[in-house]
Design a protein around this motif. Sequence first.
Motif, PDB file in Angstrom:
ATOM      1  N   TRP A   1       0.467   4.259  -2.625  1.00 49.99           N
ATOM      2  CA  TRP A   1       0.211   5.642  -2.202  1.00 49.99           C
ATOM      3  C   TRP A   1       1.300   6.578  -2.736  1.00 49.99           C
ATOM      4  O   TRP A   1       1.005   7.655  -3.252  1.00 49.99           O
ATOM      5  CB  TRP A   1       0.130   5.702  -0.679  1.00 49.99           C
TER       6      TRP A   1
ATOM      7  N   ALA B   1       0.817  -1.211   0.000  1.00 54.75           N
ATOM      8  CA  ALA B   1       0.000   0.000   0.000  1.00 54.75           C
ATOM      9  C   ALA B   1       0.850   1.261   0.000  1.00 54.75           C
ATOM     10  O   ALA B   1       0.454   2.279  -0.586  1.00 54.75           O
ATOM     11  CB  ALA B   1      -0.930   0.003   1.216  1.00 54.75           C
TER      12      ALA B   1
ATOM     13  N   CYS C   1      -6.110   1.592   3.156  1.00 52.93           N
ATOM     14  CA  CYS C   1      -5.360   0.406   3.568  1.00 52.93           C
ATOM     15  C   CYS C   1      -6.157  -0.462   4.545  1.00 52.93           C
ATOM     16  O   CYS C   1      -6.129  -1.686   4.458  1.00 52.93           O
ATOM     17  CB  CYS C   1      -4.042   0.859   4.197  1.00 52.93           C
TER      18      CYS C   1
ATOM     19  N   GLY D   1      -0.197  -5.174  -3.083  1.00 51.98           N
ATOM     20  CA  GLY D   1      -1.004  -3.972  -2.880  1.00 51.98           C
ATOM     21  C   GLY D   1      -1.488  -3.493  -4.235  1.00 51.98           C
ATOM     22  O   GLY D   1      -1.127  -4.058  -5.278  1.00 51.98           O
TER      23      GLY D   1
ATOM     24  N   SER E   1      -5.405   3.823  -2.451  1.00 62.00           N
ATOM     25  CA  SER E   1      -4.324   2.864  -2.232  1.00 62.00           C
ATOM     26  C   SER E   1      -4.747   1.835  -1.190  1.00 62.00           C
ATOM     27  O   SER E   1      -5.489   2.147  -0.255  1.00 62.00           O
ATOM     28  CB  SER E   1      -3.051   3.583  -1.767  1.00 62.00           C
ATOM     29  N   ALA E   2      -4.279   0.598  -1.371  1.00 53.52           N
ATOM     30  CA  ALA E   2      -4.666  -0.475  -0.453  1.00 53.52           C
ATOM     31  C   ALA E   2      -3.629  -1.589  -0.472  1.00 53.52           C
ATOM     32  O   ALA E   2      -2.784  -1.659  -1.370  1.00 53.52           O
ATOM     33  CB  ALA E   2      -6.040  -1.025  -0.813  1.00 53.52           C
ATOM     34  N   THR E   3      -3.733  -2.457   0.520  1.00 50.45           N
ATOM     35  CA  THR E   3      -2.829  -3.595   0.656  1.00 50.45           C
ATOM     36  C   THR E   3      -3.603  -4.892   0.529  1.00 50.45           C
ATOM     37  O   THR E   3      -4.835  -4.916   0.657  1.00 50.45           O
ATOM     38  CB  THR E   3      -2.119  -3.559   2.027  1.00 50.45           C
TER      39      THR E   3
ATOM     40  N   ASP F   1      -6.255   6.967   1.328  1.00 48.16           N
ATOM     41  CA  ASP F   1      -5.566   5.797   1.863  1.00 48.16           C
ATOM     42  C   ASP F   1      -6.635   4.866   2.430  1.00 48.16           C
ATOM     43  O   ASP F   1      -7.231   5.144   3.474  1.00 48.16           O
ATOM     44  CB  ASP F   1      -4.582   6.223   2.955  1.00 48.16           C
TER      45      ASP F   1
END
Length: 391
Positions: free
Chosen positions: A88, A84, A189, A222, A208-210, A187
């Motif tokens: 980002w 993530a 996440c 991610g 954005s993510a994991t 974000d």
Amino acid sequence: MSLDIDVIRGDTPGTAKINHLLACGSSLMTKQVLDAITEFLVDETEMGGYEAALAHGDRLAGVYDSVARLVGSNSSEIALVENATVAWCQAFYSIPFEPGDRVITCQSEYGANYVAYLHRARQDGIVIDVVPNTASGQVDVEMLDAMIDDRVKLISTTWIPTNGGLVNPAADIGRVARRHGVLFLLDACQAVGQMPVDVDELQCDFLSATGRKFLRGPRGTGFLYARASVLTDLHPPVVDHFSADWTGVGTYELRPDAKRFENWENAYALRAGLGVAAEYALAIGLEAIQQRAWGLAAVLRTALTDLPGAVIRDLGDDPCAIVSFTIDGLHAPEVVPRLRTKGICIGSSDPASTLVDSTRRELPDLFRVAPHYFNTEDELEQLMSALRGCL
């Protein structure tokens, strides 16, 4: 929707070995995710890495489709990356700032993101502004709206902070950003895999993510969502001959899709696992996942009110599946390893992870517990019994 917890726990081998209550850290993978990874690795071992990638070409291409369905986007708007933070940063560092440009963020912003703001403040002269909270601790959207002027280049916030149950009003923030024509970087996440996510509803330009947290995918995965309408205006901070075509000895041309934020080499086996994790969550249903995970967290909060010296530190009108608290006389970083020896996995959060919030609220190290939909109320009681034994 009713979940078959016995089937879900049967798909989760780790539940037979540990009481894992830390989905906000790195959750337990399913056996389906493990099978996808090991199958790919076996093929790499037996036929070579390039050949395995070719043999699994359709599956790898399908990961983009699975992730896109997870967030309600088009697959051309998805970039698959290592984690993530990379996702980002690829978005944030692609934005051209000039001295005096303002970035508005939230009080609960994550440390890695805030350090990046500080870096570009030093390098590019940007101004960092923190929007106030409401009385309940969420981003004050009316105050945010009032803060917008011609110098605001970006609104960048964390949807769910790492140190507690707060859920910021991301869709309301997105509407402010869209109305003023300001880029919005979200974000997500801690949100993806815990609750429904729809980028059109959120009106974010980047998300954005994991894979490793509530989505229950492998570490080292991610993704970044990048809205198609903003792609052509932004140049990735790093390019190679995957993110860009070398069109002549002295020229190159960026890819037209979100893959411009990727690079050529990656962990294909882990990507295969990420795709399976996304499909597993979609098959269960994100609404059902949210209902159960948040319900278990509510049960835990109620139990903590009866624990001597316990203080719940969560903010927000409708707390999520992350429960943060302190207990008088107990130091979280010391207790957490002791609980792990008893087969109970929880975490702790230090003030540096969300320094603006921690400083303003004078927070110490926090206990951090995040039950997920595969957990049970019996496992919560095991935790409570262990905490009582530490007093």
